[in-house]
Design an enzyme around this catalytic site. Structure first.
Site, short mmCIF file in Angstrom:
data_model
loop_
_atom_site.label_atom_id
_atom_site.label_comp_id
_atom_site.label_asym_id
_atom_site.label_seq_id
_atom_site.Cartn_x
_atom_site.Cartn_y
_atom_site.Cartn_z
N ARG A 51 4.02 115.04 51.40
CA ARG A 51 4.84 116.05 51.03
C ARG A 51 4.19 117.25 50.67
NH1 ARG A 51 6.88 116.75 46.34
NH2 ARG A 51 6.65 114.70 45.58
N TYR A 105 21.51 131.57 65.23
CA TYR A 105 21.79 130.29 65.75
C TYR A 105 22.81 129.64 64.68
CZ TYR A 105 20.97 125.31 65.54
OH TYR A 105 21.03 123.96 65.58
N ASP A 175 12.91 133.77 64.48
CA ASP A 175 13.15 132.50 65.17
C ASP A 175 12.74 132.67 66.87
OD1 ASP A 175 13.95 129.99 66.46
OD2 ASP A 175 15.87 129.73 65.01
N LYS A 200 12.97 121.72 69.98
CA LYS A 200 13.41 122.39 71.47
C LYS A 200 12.22 122.36 72.50
CE LYS A 200 17.12 122.56 68.91
NZ LYS A 200 17.79 123.72 68.39
C1 LIG Z 1 17.96 123.91 67.30
C2 LIG Z 1 17.62 125.38 66.55
C3 LIG Z 1 17.41 125.57 65.26
C4 LIG Z 1 17.61 124.39 64.38
O1 LIG Z 1 16.33 123.43 64.55
P1 LIG Z 1 16.62 121.90 64.26
O2 LIG Z 1 15.43 121.33 64.45
O3 LIG Z 1 17.86 121.21 64.91
O4 LIG Z 1 16.80 121.82 62.68
C5 LIG Z 1 17.40 126.86 64.90
N1 LIG Z 1 17.16 127.87 65.56
C6 LIG Z 1 17.33 127.90 66.97
C7 LIG Z 1 17.16 129.01 67.72
C8 LIG Z 1 17.75 126.41 67.36
O5 LIG Z 1 17.82 126.46 68.80
#
Ligand SMILES: *Cc1c(COP(=O)(O)O)cnc(C)c1O
Length: 385
Positions: A51, A105, A175, A200
């Protein structure tokens, strides 16, 4: 000994950057360090604990991503949302103002509108660099971008937003999940921090939930303090799985880019399709911006069916492409945003956001593209009957 990461190229960094070489055996892969208890004092004179975000397997991912995104340091988390919430709570306090991109998102939109505002933080939404400049207030502390965005793949001029952030002393965050570090490096365009849902493309195999943030050493130090208090770390086994996925990131993304380009151009000429939203197509409204700041246009696109009633039939008739949530894995996935990511909006809100009932989003996988073309050909022919 690895040459300096600065002198190596992306495909090589995907493989080698950060690897924890095992001196005991000479093995080529990082070992999995399962301990949650580490001795002190130790040679680094650092207290190690999962952590605290500083175990060997967490550091492997951090070093690899820092090299790929051209930042000084990074942290790995248990999900993309853990990164985003930790970052927003670490850098914003009551009375502050933050500007977010309008087409966020869905999870981030919920976090911002349901949680952040409860702590007395002011928020605004904006669409492009000019909009961001207009939304600035004396108490603005942070600007938050997604480019390309979900599900219309709109792109923002990143250098312009970064310049604005520098001038006004506000933290610029992006992001970069859709683009990946293979297609776009926002830090090299002046951004302060890059985050990813590693669930992803970074992991790429639809089997790990994780997140990453890359930035300067100073920002990462501050984030690590907040992260230790909020506790959203990733365990050693998942770190190892993510490291394994990352080794083929450049190779996979090259194929995602190529397949998405082929499929987008094919659907653009299909009589059942009204419009395709892909930044690689010359008629996309942000094609020029994307071409300037991206090395490849990514594996995501969306398209609009002339007849919205066909959408469900199309999904049920595809044989290779799977109707599913999420994105960025090796397998092609398809969804209808008005039923999935944007279902909580009212029809009027969706209309304003440009999300029609006939809008279909595709996460193009790395299958043989001929099989994907054939799959859409047969499914659209039958769906039209
Ligand atoms: C999936 C996604 C998130 C969130 O991610 P998690 O791993 O599901 O918490 C944030 N931003 C984008 C663009 C995403 O596709």
């Amino acid at each position: 000994m690895m040459p300096s990461a600065r002198s190596l190229r992306l495909s090589t960094l995907c493989l080698h950057a950060g690897t924890h070489l095992d001196k005991a055996t000479g093995g080529a892969c990082s070992p999995i360090f399962t301990s949650t208890a580490y001795a002190y004092p130790n040679p680094a004179n650092e207290n190690i604990y999962p952590r605290y975000f500083n175990t060997p397997n967490q550091r492997v991912i951090a070093c690899k991503l820092a090299a790929l995104e051209q930042g000084e340091d990074a942290l790995v988390f248990g999900s993309g949302m853990a990164v985003i919430s930790t970052l927003l709570f670490a850098f914003l306090k009551p009375g502050d103002h933050a500007i977010f991109q309008a087409d966020l998102y869905g999870g981030t939109h919920q976090l911002v509108t349901r949680e952040l505002v409860r702590f007395g933080i002011e928020i605004s939404f904006s669409r492009d660099a000019d909009d961001f400049a207009a939304a600035l207030q004396p108490n603005t502390r942070l600007a938050y971008i997604e480019s390309p965005s979900n599900p219309l793949l709109r792109c923002v001029d990143l250098a312009a937003v970064a310049r604005l952030g520098r001038e006004k002393g506000i933290l610029t965050v992006i992001d970069n999940t859709f683009a990946t570090p293979i297609n776009q490096n926002p830090i090299s365009l002046g951004f302060d921090a890059v985050i990813h849902s590693a669930t992803k493309y970074l992991n790429g195999h639809s089997d790990v939930n994780a997140g990453v943030v890359v930035s300067s050493s100073a920002v990462i130090r501050r984030l690590a303090e907040g992260a230790t208090n909020l506790g959203g770390m990733l365990d050693a086994h998942s770190c190892y799985q993510l490291e394994r996925g990352l080794k083929t990131l450049a190779l996979r993304v090259r194929q995602h880019n190529e397949n998405a380009g082929r499929l987008a151009r094919f659907l653009q000429t299909h009589p059942a399709v009204a419009r395709v939203n892909y930044p690689g197509l010359p008629d996309h409204p942000d094609h020029a911006i994307a071409a300037r700041q991206m090395r490849g246009f990514g594996g995501m696109f969306s398209f609009e069916l002339r007849n919205p009633a066909q959408a469900d039939r199309l999904l049920s008739r595809l044989r290779v492409v799977m109707p599913a949530l999420s994105l960025g894995g090796v397998e092609s996935l398809i969804c209808i945003p008005s039923r999935t990511s944007h279902r909580l909006m009212t029809p009027a809100e969706r209309l304003r956001a440009g999300i029609s009932d006939g809008l279909v989003r595709v996460s193009v996988g790395i299958e043989d593209v001929e099989d994907l073309l054939e799959d859409f050909t047969q499914a659209l022919a039958e769906a039209g009957e």
